[in-house]
Design an enzyme around this catalytic site. Structure first.
Site, PDB file in Angstrom:
ATOM      1  N   ARG A   1      -9.203   0.922   9.182  1.00 21.57           N
ATOM      2  CA  ARG A   1      -8.838  -0.453   9.537  1.00 21.57           C
ATOM      3  C   ARG A   1      -9.914  -1.124  10.368  1.00 21.57           C
ATOM      4  O   ARG A   1      -9.762  -2.296  10.721  1.00 21.57           O
ATOM      5  CB  ARG A   1      -7.524  -0.446  10.317  1.00 21.57           C
ATOM      6  CG  ARG A   1      -6.271  -0.614   9.453  1.00 21.57           C
ATOM      7  CD  ARG A   1      -5.093  -0.535  10.375  1.00 21.57           C
ATOM      8  NE  ARG A   1      -3.894  -1.169   9.947  1.00 21.57           N
ATOM      9  CZ  ARG A   1      -2.875  -0.536   9.356  1.00 21.57           C
ATOM     10  NH1 ARG A   1      -2.978   0.716   9.040  1.00 21.57           N
ATOM     11  NH2 ARG A   1      -1.769  -1.180   9.089  1.00 21.57           N
TER      12      ARG A   1
ATOM     13  N   ARG B   1      -0.714  -9.070  13.220  1.00 22.05           N
ATOM     14  CA  ARG B   1      -1.217  -8.015  12.324  1.00 22.05           C
ATOM     15  C   ARG B   1      -2.115  -8.592  11.235  1.00 22.05           C
ATOM     16  O   ARG B   1      -3.110  -7.979  10.849  1.00 22.05           O
ATOM     17  CB  ARG B   1      -0.029  -7.242  11.735  1.00 22.05           C
ATOM     18  CG  ARG B   1       0.690  -6.409  12.807  1.00 22.05           C
ATOM     19  CD  ARG B   1       2.033  -5.897  12.347  1.00 22.05           C
ATOM     20  NE  ARG B   1       1.945  -4.970  11.237  1.00 22.05           N
ATOM     21  CZ  ARG B   1       2.956  -4.692  10.418  1.00 22.05           C
ATOM     22  NH1 ARG B   1       4.127  -5.276  10.582  1.00 22.05           N
ATOM     23  NH2 ARG B   1       2.792  -3.831   9.462  1.00 22.05           N
TER      24      ARG B   1
ATOM     25  N   ARG C   1      11.640  -5.842   5.265  1.00 17.13           N
ATOM     26  CA  ARG C   1      11.491  -4.394   5.027  1.00 17.13           C
ATOM     27  C   ARG C   1      12.435  -3.607   5.932  1.00 17.13           C
ATOM     28  O   ARG C   1      12.581  -3.906   7.112  1.00 17.13           O
ATOM     29  CB  ARG C   1      10.044  -4.003   5.314  1.00 17.13           C
ATOM     30  CG  ARG C   1       9.775  -2.525   5.193  1.00 17.13           C
ATOM     31  CD  ARG C   1       8.316  -2.224   4.939  1.00 17.13           C
ATOM     32  NE  ARG C   1       7.409  -2.741   5.967  1.00 17.13           N
ATOM     33  CZ  ARG C   1       6.085  -2.686   5.860  1.00 17.13           C
ATOM     34  NH1 ARG C   1       5.524  -2.173   4.781  1.00 17.13           N
ATOM     35  NH2 ARG C   1       5.320  -3.168   6.821  1.00 17.13           N
TER      36      ARG C   1
ATOM     37  N   LYS D   1       0.832  -1.215   0.000  1.00 17.42           N
ATOM     38  CA  LYS D   1       0.000   0.000   0.000  1.00 17.42           C
ATOM     39  C   LYS D   1       0.864   1.262   0.000  1.00 17.42           C
ATOM     40  O   LYS D   1       0.625   2.188  -0.768  1.00 17.42           O
ATOM     41  CB  LYS D   1      -0.925   0.039   1.233  1.00 17.42           C
ATOM     42  CG  LYS D   1      -1.895  -1.120   1.348  1.00 17.42           C
ATOM     43  CD  LYS D   1      -2.822  -0.958   2.535  1.00 17.42           C
ATOM     44  CE  LYS D   1      -2.160  -0.960   3.901  1.00 17.42           C
ATOM     45  NZ  LYS D   1      -1.527  -2.234   4.272  1.00 17.42           N
TER      46      LYS D   1
ATOM     47  N   ARG E   1      11.217  -1.654  11.364  1.00 14.87           N
ATOM     48  CA  ARG E   1      10.089  -1.242  12.207  1.00 14.87           C
ATOM     49  C   ARG E   1       9.887  -2.251  13.331  1.00 14.87           C
ATOM     50  O   ARG E   1      10.018  -3.458  13.110  1.00 14.87           O
ATOM     51  CB  ARG E   1       8.814  -1.167  11.361  1.00 14.87           C
ATOM     52  CG  ARG E   1       8.624   0.154  10.675  1.00 14.87           C
ATOM     53  CD  ARG E   1       7.514   0.118   9.660  1.00 14.87           C
ATOM     54  NE  ARG E   1       6.265  -0.469  10.137  1.00 14.87           N
ATOM     55  CZ  ARG E   1       5.137  -0.496   9.425  1.00 14.87           C
ATOM     56  NH1 ARG E   1       5.106   0.015   8.214  1.00 14.87           N
ATOM     57  NH2 ARG E   1       4.048  -1.043   9.916  1.00 14.87           N
TER      58      ARG E   1
END
Ligand code: AMP
Length: 212
Positions: free
Chosen positions: A94, A171, A128, A19, A160
């Site tokens: 969300r 998640r 990531r 996204k 992160r």
């Protein structure tokens, strides 16, 4: 708020579906505001604001930040002049409470549902790496020229706190339980388009551009 001229696009998809990457590309090509509640929350945590302090423990745990905190951020972002031409929502709504709040404020033109098989998500998310100014890399698919260093700014890259294997499952569970259920309300309006999120960022961007 009167909603007649500006374009509203929502990107929805699991964590790691791309996204943020796609929203940045859309911002560049269309000139719309990129509104990422995750980025806004990380900035608040970094700045040490009251909201950041309240949000931090939820984010570190891979949990959702309470609706009222995030809705406030969204409402501020959506009235900024950068969003006058249009806006791209990344990571909001969300929950159905957030979707109710959004629908009371703005009309969306398109909801792009970026689909990536869950078995690919863990590798995408745990690989990531980010720079403080928001450049995003992947250790395997989009590595920086020098390991651990941002090509653009020279900043040290970091992972992160919620991008660990342990947090990904949490998640994803939240995505299935809380976020996916908002999609049908937009399907009922005929504005949802599914896009295959597997492939390079450019390949996915071409698919999104084709449906906009
Ligand atoms: P993201 O960068 O979109 O993956 O968001 C990172 C984290 O910020 C999430 O795991 C949540 O803890 C929090 N967050 C971001 N957007 C929202 C939202 N719309 N509602 C609740 N929590 C959010």
């Amino acid at each position: 708020m009167a909603e007649t001229t500006r374009t509203g696009i929502m990107l929805i998809g699991a964590p790691g579906s791309g996204k943020g990457t796609q929203a940045k590309k859309l911002k560049e090509t269309l000139g719309y505001a990129h509104i990422s509640t995750g980025d806004l929350l990380r900035a608040a945590v970094k700045a040490g604001t009251e909201l950041g302090k309240q949000a931090k423990s939820f984010m570190d745990a891979g949990a959702l930040v309470p609706d009222e905190l995030v809705i406030g951020l969204l409402k501020e972002a959506i009235v900024k002049p950068e969003a006058d031409k249009g806006f791209i929502l990344d990571g909001f709504p969300r929950t159905s409470v957030q979707a109710d709040a959004l629908d009371a404020e703005v009309t969306l033109d398109k909801v792009i549902n970026i689909k990536v098989p869950f078995e690919l998500i863990e590798e995408r998310v745990t690989g990531r790496r980010m720079s403080k100014s928001g450049h995003v890399y992947h250790v395997k698919y989009n590595p920086p020229k020098v390991e651990g260093v941002c090509d653009v700014t020279g900043e040290e890259l970091y992972q992160r706190s919620d991008d660990t294997a342990a947090k990904v499952k949490e998640r994803l569970d939240k995505f299935v339980a809380e976020t996916e259920p908002v999609i049908p309300r937009y399907q009922a309006k005929g504005i949802v388009v599914e896009v295959d999120g597997v492939g390079t960022p450019d390949e996915v961007f071409a698919r999104i551009s084709a449906v906009l």
